[in-house]
Structures are given as C-alpha cells and as structure tokens.
Design a protein around this motif. Sequence first.
Motif, PDB file in Angstrom:
ATOM      1  N   ALA A 183      74.713 -14.173  16.092  1.00 50.55           N
ATOM      2  CA  ALA A 183      75.827 -14.506  16.975  1.00 50.55           C
ATOM      3  C   ALA A 183      76.816 -15.434  16.263  1.00 50.55           C
ATOM      4  O   ALA A 183      78.036 -15.302  16.417  1.00 50.55           O
ATOM      5  CB  ALA A 183      75.316 -15.162  18.257  1.00 50.55           C
ATOM      6  N   THR A 184      76.292 -16.361  15.474  1.00 52.28           N
ATOM      7  CA  THR A 184      77.169 -17.280  14.737  1.00 52.28           C
ATOM      8  C   THR A 184      78.052 -16.507  13.758  1.00 52.28           C
ATOM      9  O   THR A 184      79.242 -16.805  13.604  1.00 52.28           O
ATOM     10  CB  THR A 184      76.311 -18.333  14.009  1.00 52.28           C
ATOM     11  OG1 THR A 184      75.555 -19.030  15.001  1.00 52.28           O
ATOM     12  CG2 THR A 184      77.161 -19.313  13.243  1.00 52.28           C
ATOM     13  N   VAL A 185      77.469 -15.500  13.134  1.00 52.45           N
ATOM     14  CA  VAL A 185      78.252 -14.677  12.189  1.00 52.45           C
ATOM     15  C   VAL A 185      79.264 -13.823  12.969  1.00 52.45           C
ATOM     16  O   VAL A 185      80.454 -13.809  12.648  1.00 52.45           O
ATOM     17  CB  VAL A 185      77.315 -13.781  11.345  1.00 52.45           C
ATOM     18  CG1 VAL A 185      78.133 -12.842  10.458  1.00 52.45           C
ATOM     19  CG2 VAL A 185      76.377 -14.646  10.505  1.00 52.45           C
ATOM     20  N   ALA A 186      78.794 -13.155  14.007  1.00 51.70           N
ATOM     21  CA  ALA A 186      79.676 -12.257  14.769  1.00 51.70           C
ATOM     22  C   ALA A 186      80.813 -13.018  15.448  1.00 51.70           C
ATOM     23  O   ALA A 186      81.913 -12.484  15.615  1.00 51.70           O
ATOM     24  CB  ALA A 186      78.858 -11.483  15.806  1.00 51.70           C
ATOM     25  N   ALA A 187      80.557 -14.277  15.822  1.00 51.80           N
ATOM     26  CA  ALA A 187      81.589 -15.077  16.505  1.00 51.80           C
ATOM     27  C   ALA A 187      82.828 -15.269  15.638  1.00 51.80           C
ATOM     28  O   ALA A 187      83.918 -15.537  16.158  1.00 51.80           O
ATOM     29  CB  ALA A 187      81.010 -16.427  16.918  1.00 51.80           C
ATOM     30  N   GLN A 188      82.653 -15.106  14.337  1.00 49.38           N
ATOM     31  CA  GLN A 188      83.808 -15.220  13.438  1.00 49.38           C
ATOM     32  C   GLN A 188      84.826 -14.121  13.703  1.00 49.38           C
ATOM     33  O   GLN A 188      85.975 -14.205  13.272  1.00 49.38           O
ATOM     34  CB  GLN A 188      83.355 -15.160  11.962  1.00 49.38           C
ATOM     35  CG  GLN A 188      82.342 -16.228  11.560  1.00 49.38           C
ATOM     36  CD  GLN A 188      82.826 -17.613  11.912  1.00 49.38           C
ATOM     37  OE1 GLN A 188      83.937 -17.993  11.560  1.00 49.38           O
ATOM     38  NE2 GLN A 188      82.002 -18.362  12.635  1.00 49.38           N
ATOM     39  N   ARG A 189      84.391 -13.069  14.401  1.00 51.92           N
ATOM     40  CA  ARG A 189      85.308 -11.954  14.682  1.00 51.92           C
ATOM     41  C   ARG A 189      85.900 -12.017  16.093  1.00 51.92           C
ATOM     42  O   ARG A 189      86.548 -11.079  16.535  1.00 51.92           O
ATOM     43  CB  ARG A 189      84.589 -10.630  14.440  1.00 51.92           C
ATOM     44  CG  ARG A 189      84.366 -10.415  12.936  1.00 51.92           C
ATOM     45  CD  ARG A 189      83.996  -8.981  12.621  1.00 51.92           C
ATOM     46  NE  ARG A 189      82.640  -8.689  13.032  1.00 51.92           N
ATOM     47  CZ  ARG A 189      82.277  -7.629  13.764  1.00 51.92           C
ATOM     48  NH1 ARG A 189      83.176  -6.771  14.193  1.00 51.92           N
ATOM     49  NH2 ARG A 189      81.020  -7.438  14.058  1.00 51.92           N
TER      50      ARG A 189
END
Length: 318
Positions: A33-39
Amino acid sequence: MNDAESRAVGDLADEFLDSFGPMRDPAKIAAAATVAAQRLPSRIREFLARARAEEPAVTVLSNLPVQESLEPTPVGWELASKLGAAQREETVLLLCGAALAEPFGWISQQAGRLVHDVCPTPGEETSLTSASSTLALNFHTEDVFHPCRCDYVSLFCLRNPTQVGTTIVRTDALDLPAEIRAVLFQERFLFLPDDSHSLSSLPATPESETPGTHRGAVLFGPADAPYLRFDIDFMRAVPGDQEASEAIDAVQAALLEHTERIALSPGELVFVDNYRVVHGREPFVSRYDGTDRWLKRLNLTRDARRISALTGKRSVII
Ligand SMILES: O=C(O)CCC(=O)C(=O)O
Ligand SMILES: [Fe+2]
C-alpha cells in the motif's frame, strides 16, 4: 477531491485488489500500500505531505469513492470480516492512509486486522468500544495505554444516515492552570488497555494486575503546544496521588468545555492526530437493518520501526 481524482483513487483501489486480493498478510499489504500510494493523484499526495509536516489537529479528505452497490451495514466487525465487507472502500482507506503514514494493527484488537470496521453491534450498545451506540463514547486518545499507539486514527465514512457526530477536542484549545499542567507533565498516571483489546493477547506488566498497563504523563512534548494522552475510562492516578487524580478531573472538565463535532458523510475520511486531539462519539440508536452508521478505521504510525524496537519483531501487528 474532484470527481476525476475520486475516480482515479477508485481505479487504483481496484488494481490493488486485483493484485493482492483479500488482505491476508498485513505486513505485505501495508508495504504494498505504501508503494501503491505513490500513484494517488499528486494533489492528494501533496495535501497529505503538508498535513504530515504541519501537524494540523485534523485532516479531512472528501468525495472519496463509495460504491452505489455498498452492501448492508454488517452487525459487527466479526461478520464484516467474515463477509469481506466493503473491500474496495477498505482499500481506498488503506491507500490514502499509506500516503500519510504507515498502517499497523493490534493482535489483541479485531483479530489483528489492519483495517477495522466500526459499526454498532447487538449486545454492545452501552459498551466502552466503537461497537456501542446508545452510550456516548467519552473523549479518548486511541489506544491510550500503549507507547506505540497511533499517530493518526483514520475514520472513513461509508454510511451515517442520522449524521452522528465524531466529537473532538484540540489540545491547543485547553487552557489549564499552570500548576495543573505541571502535574500533568509528570509520570503520575496509569493507562490501561480499553475493552476493545482482548487482555489474553497483551503482555503482563509488573505495575498492575491488568496486562498492558502503562505508566506515563498526560502532557508531553513541546511545552508551548503539548501532546496529550487521555482517556477518562481507562486511566487513573498512581494510587494515593490525590493531586494527579484532581488533575485528571480538571482535564475532563476542560474537555467538555471545548467540544467540537465532525459529522462525517459517506466518502469523507478524517485523519485525527492522536497526539494533538482526543476524540469520541455522540450516542445514537442502532437499527440493525443494514442501514446503520458504518466507518472503516485504520491506525497509522509515523515510524513503524518503533514497533519493531519495542516488540523485538519486524511486524506491523503489535
Ligand atoms: O465512531 C466514531 O466516530 C469514532 C469511534 C472511535 O472512537 C474509534 O473508532 O476509534
Ligand atoms: Fe477511538
């Protein structure tokens, strides 16, 4: 957020759900989620980055996607969990939350789920937990007993037909006499796990019979704008300390004088700064007919490594 941004958040949630399915492994999901939140849309990321830097008492996102076809409000978190209710909304909260801080949960609360359901539960109407309804929830710091309690408690509204208010008080609003503040800054208080935690999963402590009890101060941090730790139902003065006991009463009285309310509407997400604000809830009547108030809740920490340092495990579930 505008409609295009809202759609983009929904699309990202769908993509995330397609990749990861139901949330089984919390550590993996939190990291992803932390990675995807960048999008997430850039305006939302910037808004949340500013909130993180400037420490506002509350931060609200509105117009987040909630499906027209949202299922009936489950009668309690256990059923919600079993049904996998409102997974898309759960993912929206997770992604937005992960843009602000790091998601985590508790093994002792809602069976270690990362995202919680807050909905009234038969038999719990007057409990001192979020499953209650007819009894108001007193002002509290979320998980007041624990040194790793969240920096933000996030509440995402799916349904709130009678506009029940989440109540808040900003610590900055409290104008306490200097001699009481001085007492509150000292470690003369015991904080206990609240009833939403199953005691059997909490470590025994030498300080008290109740597992998980923790000694500390009510006010801490910056002297001119202190952080607050308070929950009238789950704290007490160290036995025999009358001055500390009176200081608790003084804070409770001051809180009642500075109450604000936020009546969340579907699609609104509030991040409550758990160091700068105490929150509670107005009473309401539950109906158990599928139309009851329903929030999703997520705990966020600004530094998940604090959890590993304390527990000795690399885990996002305490
Ligand atoms: O239902 C609310 O508005 C807040 C409940 C609460 O205190 C919580 O879920 O932590
Ligand atoms: Fe709470």
